[in-house]
Scaffold this active site. Structure first.
Site, PDB file in Angstrom:
ATOM      1  CG  HIS A 102      -2.287  -0.702   1.421  1.00 26.94           C
ATOM      2  ND1 HIS A 102      -1.991  -0.979   2.727  1.00 26.94           N
ATOM      3  CD2 HIS A 102      -3.419  -1.394   1.153  1.00 26.94           C
ATOM      4  CE1 HIS A 102      -2.920  -1.792   3.239  1.00 26.94           C
ATOM      5  NE2 HIS A 102      -3.794  -2.073   2.297  1.00 26.94           N
ATOM      6  CG  ASP A 133      -5.573  -5.497   4.551  1.00 30.83           C
ATOM      7  OD1 ASP A 133      -4.944  -4.795   3.740  1.00 30.83           O
ATOM      8  OD2 ASP A 133      -6.476  -5.045   5.289  1.00 30.83           O
ATOM      9  CD  GLU A 166      -6.109   0.610   2.484  1.00 35.98           C
ATOM     10  OE1 GLU A 166      -7.225   0.342   2.013  1.00 35.98           O
ATOM     11  OE2 GLU A 166      -5.711   0.121   3.566  1.00 35.98           O
ATOM     12  CD  GLU A 167      -5.088  -1.492   6.517  1.00 45.01           C
ATOM     13  OE1 GLU A 167      -6.233  -1.107   6.805  1.00 45.01           O
ATOM     14  OE2 GLU A 167      -4.855  -2.590   5.985  1.00 45.01           O
ATOM     15  CG  ASP A 199      -6.102  -3.514   0.149  1.00 47.04           C
ATOM     16  OD1 ASP A 199      -5.343  -4.196   0.844  1.00 47.04           O
ATOM     17  OD2 ASP A 199      -6.666  -2.493   0.578  1.00 47.04           O
ATOM     18  CG  HIS A 246      -7.499  -4.815   9.884  1.00 53.97           C
ATOM     19  ND1 HIS A 246      -8.203  -3.636   9.798  1.00 53.97           N
ATOM     20  CD2 HIS A 246      -6.943  -4.984   8.663  1.00 53.97           C
ATOM     21  CE1 HIS A 246      -8.069  -3.122   8.583  1.00 53.97           C
ATOM     22  NE2 HIS A 246      -7.318  -3.934   7.867  1.00 53.97           N
TER      23      HIS A 246
END
Ligand SMILES: [Zn+2]
Length: 735
Positions: A344, A354, A391-392, A420, A517
């Protein structure tokens, strides 16, 4: 300075088999040349350049930054010589307008502070309010002032312990630390326990100083970092909350938001450890149990009367476009068959790990595959590069695509190779359906580990003593067992495996990573700690592309269902500890016997693959017209027999994973149709979900029904394998 990448493409370690599973010595001759050429190409410096571009600006799904990233990926696919398309869906996303959290008693302290900038890392100096605010996507708006109860990780057993201690969370704010569970599961648990809202925070014990040096001195999270994310119950059904089970095309029917089952009812906000400490140090209730003490260097207490916190959230949910980028390299023999690579592109801020590391690896894989095409290579089956959006949020882009093309995928998808994040360190880690492990082992044997010069496989096998879910003993004498994980939730393979029955894996080079994140998951972090020199990005490109080339070109699909059958038998054995004992003896035991049959039937097919690898069995079938193998010596008849036999075996192998689906799905969450794997609310894998949940609930009628469905699935899996081998002569060495 990146070290020279050329050394990483040196010939693989000695333990790699001369001919990989699924090929014959003849058919591998041409394949081997393409593989060698492919493995030379991935380049660390280019991965670095991609990552710099992909992380230049924040790119939350559906925002202008996301759209610019989409166009960059599209352009790079095009530049690689591929023919990408942008596939748009309109889905419910969530954005923050205002996030204010304040301690109002016993002192007034402003919380929810932005993440402090790091000197020397200018990407961490941000002015965009959406980046400065801590927020949880899909949290409802709220304005409330409440006492706070500390609930440890906020899992079911934590609330049960609180109840035993006589502490109620009813109508209070709960404060839960991250980890040991996914935030959506924590949200749902808090909602069920009657909390008014939930604050989640990053305790240093899990991802801060107690683990090691914090950014910018090390890879762990500094006290001011916070973890964004979605709070949504996608373990019930992933994808757009308004179109559960069908694609969010522009004209799709949409549920009214109040009917969406996966949206949370109580507000959530994440805080940094530094902000959470302001609350925790003032709690005046009873001391929290021993295992609940975290890493802040204070005595953690459960609640009390002193502390009140004001939470004011203005969130906006809106239906908005998202964009998948999908490129296809058409197969020349079986163009309808699909080998899917998934990743993604949306991120909570810069997302260097990520997911941009995975996107950089995918772009480099695409470039190398494109170069092979220019040099005359044509895959036998179609290779699909799927770069998903949102995706998140709820694995949204992949789920909508997987729902839109469900019929095609169920008929034609061979495998889903998901990456990912590709790189946060050097430890190769894979979660997969068991049938894929032999192919992964062989690919890992053919790719060099950049730091040690061993193969990726050797270094992976050295970690076999580490705690892991399962382990698999690889083929060949040099091979030791390697650890592998099971697929639960939390990335884009879900719609492929759990909804459409496509064999799937998820892989990463893992390492210490405390900035997940947060704003600090940026290019500078990656260049200093995650992958200095970017050679693991390139190593992932090699592994990923090599697996794609093998699944796309193998004569016989390299899928081993005897390992799968053994695994399922082990999961069934594990049910023995759930009472009643006679249910296990009467109902589960026969299923274990059934797995033995399945294993036997699968072993006969695997023997055929092995014989094929050794040059025996059915005559060489087809190979790509542009490949340099010749079949000139074979008469037409034997060649035809060979084609028919390989086609029959391949369609049986493709039917195996599909056989494990049940059209009615798991009770209570019918979107999940796979009877062997589903996600728990924690995102971990749950094996035999339908049967297990019925047994755990003590509902024996339902358990018997689920056992019958499982038996029917195993019967289907056995029947297709038996049919595929009964019609052709056995291989030369059947055992
Ligand atoms: Zn991700």
């Amino acid at each position: 300075m990146p070290r020279r990448a050329a050394t990483d493409a040196a010939p693989p370690a000695a333990e790699a088999p001369a001919v990989p599973l699924g090929f014959s010595p003849e058919s591998y001759a041409a394949q081997a040349r393409w593989e060698k050429r492919f493995l030379e190409m991935p380049d660390a410096a280019r991965c670095e350049k991609y990552l710099r571009r992909l992380t230049r600006r924040p790119h939350v799904a559906g925002t202008p930054g996301d759209r610019r990233g989409v166009e960059y990926i599209y352009d790079e696919f095009k530049r690689a010589g591929l023919n990408p398309e942008i596939v748009e869906y309109r889905v419910l996303l969530s954005y923050p307008k205002k996030v204010a959290v304040e301690l109002v008693g016993p002192a007034r302290v402003k919380l929810a502070n932005p993440e402090p900038p790091i000197p020397g890392d200018r990407d961490t100096r941000v002015s965009d309010p959406m980046v400065q605010m801590p927020w949880a996507a899909y949290s409802p708006s709220a304005d409330l002032t409440r006492p706070v109860v500390y609930v440890n990780y906020g899992n079911g057993e934590d609330y049960e312990q609180l109840a035993k201690l006589g502490v109620s969370v009813k109508d209070n704010l709960v404060l839960a630390r991250y980890f040991h569970g996914y935030r959506g599961g924590k949200g749902l648990e808090a909602e069920r326990r009657g909390a008014a809202g939930i604050i989640v925070y990053s305790d240093p014990a899990e991802d801060g100083a107690p683990q090691g040096k914090v950014y910018p001195d090390g890879p762990w999270g500094p006290p001011g970092h916070f973890q964004r994310g979605a709070v949504v119950y996608d373990f019930l059904v992933p994808g757009d909350p308004l179109t559960p089970g069908w694609p969010s095309t522009s004209t799709a029917r949409r549920l009214p938001p109040e009917d969406a089952k996966i949206l949370p009812k109580i507000p959530m906000v994440p805080l940094s450890a530094a902000d959470a400490e302001e609350i925790l140090k003032r709690l005046d209730g009873p001391e929290a149990p021993k295992g609940w003490q975290g890493g802040l260097g204070l005595t953690y207490r459960l609640g009390g009367d002193a502390v009140k916190v004001h939470v004011a959230l203005q969130m906006e949910n809106r239906v908005t476009p998202i964009w998948n980028v999908v490129a296809r390299i058409p197969g020349c023999v079986e163009p309808e068959k699909l080998v899917i690579l998934g990743n993604h592109h949306d991120a909570w801020v810069y997302g260097a790990v990520d997911p941009a590391s995975g996107t950089a690896s995918m772009l480099e894989t695409a470039r190398a595959l494109g170069q092979l095409l220019k040099e005359g290579f044509r895959p036998r089956r179609t290779i699909v590069l799927g770069n998903w959006d949102a995706e998140e949020y709820t694995l949204t882009g992949s789920t909508e695509w997987g729902e839109q093309f469900a019929d095609d995928l169920r008929k034609n998808a061979v495998v889903c190779l998901n990456v990912d994040a590709s790189t946060s360190g050097q430890d190769f880690t894979v979660a997969a359906v068991p049938s894929l492990i032999p192919a992964v082992v062989e690919a890992a044997q053919a790719v060099r580990d950049p730091a040690t010069g061993q193969s990726v496989y050797e270094r992976w096998a050295e970690r076999r003593r580490e705690r892991s879910v399962r382990s698999y003993a690889g083929p060949g004498s040099a091979a030791g067992p390697v650890p592998f994980g099971l697929l639960g939730g939390g990335s884009d393979y879900m719609v492929f495996l759990q909804h459409n029955g496509v064999p799937a894996l998820d892989m990463i080079f893992d390492g210490p990573y405390g900035v997940y994140h947060s704003v600090y998951d940026d290019f500078a972090w990656m260049a200093r700690f995650g992958d200095p020199g970017f050679r693991y990005h390139a190593a992932m490109s090699r592994l990923w592309g090599l697996l794609a080339l093998r699944f796309a070109n193998a004569d016989l699909l390299p899928l081993d269902y005897s390992i799968y059958a053994r695994e399922v038998a082990a999961y069934l054995e594990g049910l023995e500890k759930i009472p009643p004992a006679d249910f296990f003896a009467d109902t589960v035991r026969p299923l274990i016997e059934e797995c033995r049959d399945w294993q036997d039937a699968a072993a006969r097919v695997t023997a055929r693959l092995e014989a094929w690898r050794g040059g025996a069995a059915v005559a060489a079938a087809s190979s790509p017209p542009t490949s340099e193998t010749t079949h000139g010596d074979e008469d037409d008849l034997s060649r035809l027999v060979g084609i028919a036999a390989t086609a029959r075996i391949n369609s049986a192998l493709m039917a195996e994973e599909r056989a494990l689906l049940d059209d009615e799905g798991i009770p209570g969450r019918p979107w999940f149709r796979h009877l062997i794997y589903a996600p728990l609310a924690s995102y971990e894998a749950e094996t035999l979900p339908g049967l297990r949940e019925a047994l755990e609930a003590g509902d024996l009628d339902r358990a018997r029904q689920q056992a019958a469905r499982l038996r029917a699935a195993l019967d289907r899996a056995i029947a297709v394998l038996k049919a595929s081998s009964s019609e052709t002569a056995g291989p030369r060495n059947p055992r």
